[in-house]
Design a protein around this motif. Structure first.
Motif, short mmCIF file in Angstrom:
data_model
loop_
_atom_site.label_atom_id
_atom_site.label_comp_id
_atom_site.label_asym_id
_atom_site.label_seq_id
_atom_site.Cartn_x
_atom_site.Cartn_y
_atom_site.Cartn_z
N ASN A 6 31.44 -38.21 89.89
CA ASN A 6 30.98 -39.01 91.03
C ASN A 6 29.60 -39.79 90.71
O ASN A 6 29.38 -40.67 91.07
CB ASN A 6 30.73 -37.84 91.83
N LEU A 9 30.52 -42.89 89.14
CA LEU A 9 31.15 -44.04 89.93
C LEU A 9 29.92 -44.38 91.13
O LEU A 9 29.99 -45.63 91.26
CB LEU A 9 32.19 -43.11 90.84
N TYR A 10 29.09 -43.56 91.61
CA TYR A 10 27.86 -44.08 92.06
C TYR A 10 27.16 -45.25 91.39
O TYR A 10 26.75 -46.28 91.88
CB TYR A 10 27.08 -43.02 92.81
N GLY A 12 27.84 -47.07 89.04
CA GLY A 12 28.74 -48.03 88.64
C GLY A 12 28.87 -48.98 89.89
O GLY A 12 28.73 -50.32 89.95
N CYS A 13 29.10 -48.49 91.28
CA CYS A 13 29.00 -49.00 92.55
C CYS A 13 27.97 -49.71 92.82
O CYS A 13 27.73 -50.83 93.17
CB CYS A 13 29.48 -48.34 93.58
N ALA A 14 26.74 -49.08 92.55
CA ALA A 14 25.43 -49.55 92.79
C ALA A 14 25.24 -50.69 92.04
O ALA A 14 24.72 -51.76 92.39
CB ALA A 14 24.38 -48.61 92.41
N LEU A 16 27.45 -52.69 90.47
CA LEU A 16 28.24 -53.89 90.98
C LEU A 16 27.66 -54.36 92.20
O LEU A 16 27.68 -55.75 92.25
CB LEU A 16 29.54 -53.21 91.18
N LEU A 17 27.08 -53.75 93.22
CA LEU A 17 26.41 -54.13 94.42
C LEU A 17 25.40 -55.10 94.05
O LEU A 17 24.91 -56.38 94.60
CB LEU A 17 26.38 -53.35 95.34
#
Length: 142
Positions: A6, A9-10, A12-14, A16-17
């Motif tokens: 988790n 993933l967080y 990685g998403c941060a 990417l944003l």
């Protein structure tokens, strides 16, 4: 293991944003610079903010429209005076400062309504300030 997944993933998403935000900022900034350079070339001025002397042609008006404009402006002035008498503090007007109105070289306050030909045509020129607000309206008879 599930907690580490988790967290990854967080992060990685941060990331990417964050990359998307920087990419969109620089691409929009490049588009803005292209637009500003096209405007500068078109207007032949060193900057966009120096457009204070722009004079736009409002077009032809009939005498009836000039009379209606003149009466509306006088009514607005009268309402402002009455509102200032009955209000404790004179706040800003509903539409801000109204543009100066000149008809055939005279101020609208001194202009005689009887001298307007109702069936005649009039030319109206509007001068804008740097913010795009009308500052002066000049109406001339043809």
């Amino acid at each position: 293991m599930n907690e580490q997944m988790n967290r990854a993933l967080y992060i990685g998403c941060a990331l990417l944003l964050l990359v998307l935000a920087f990419t969109s900022f620089f691409s929009l900034y490049r588009d803005y610079r292209d637009y500003a350079s096209r405007v500068r070339e078109y207007t032949d001025t060193p900057g966009v903010a120096t457009m204070e002397t722009f004079s736009g042609c409002f077009g032809d008006m009939t005498g009836h429209e000039v009379v209606n404009l003149l009466l509306a402006r006088r009514r607005t002035d009268r309402e402002r005076i009455l509102n200032s008498l009955y209000e404790d503090t004179a706040g800003p007007s509903e539409f801000g400062e109204l543009p100066e109105l000149v008809i055939d070289g005279e101020s609208y306050e001194d202009f005689r309504l009887e001298s307007i030909d109702p069936d005649g045509t009039y030319q109206a020129d509007i001068r804008f300030n740097a913010y795009g607000r009308p500052v002066r309206i000049e109406i001339r008879g043809r």
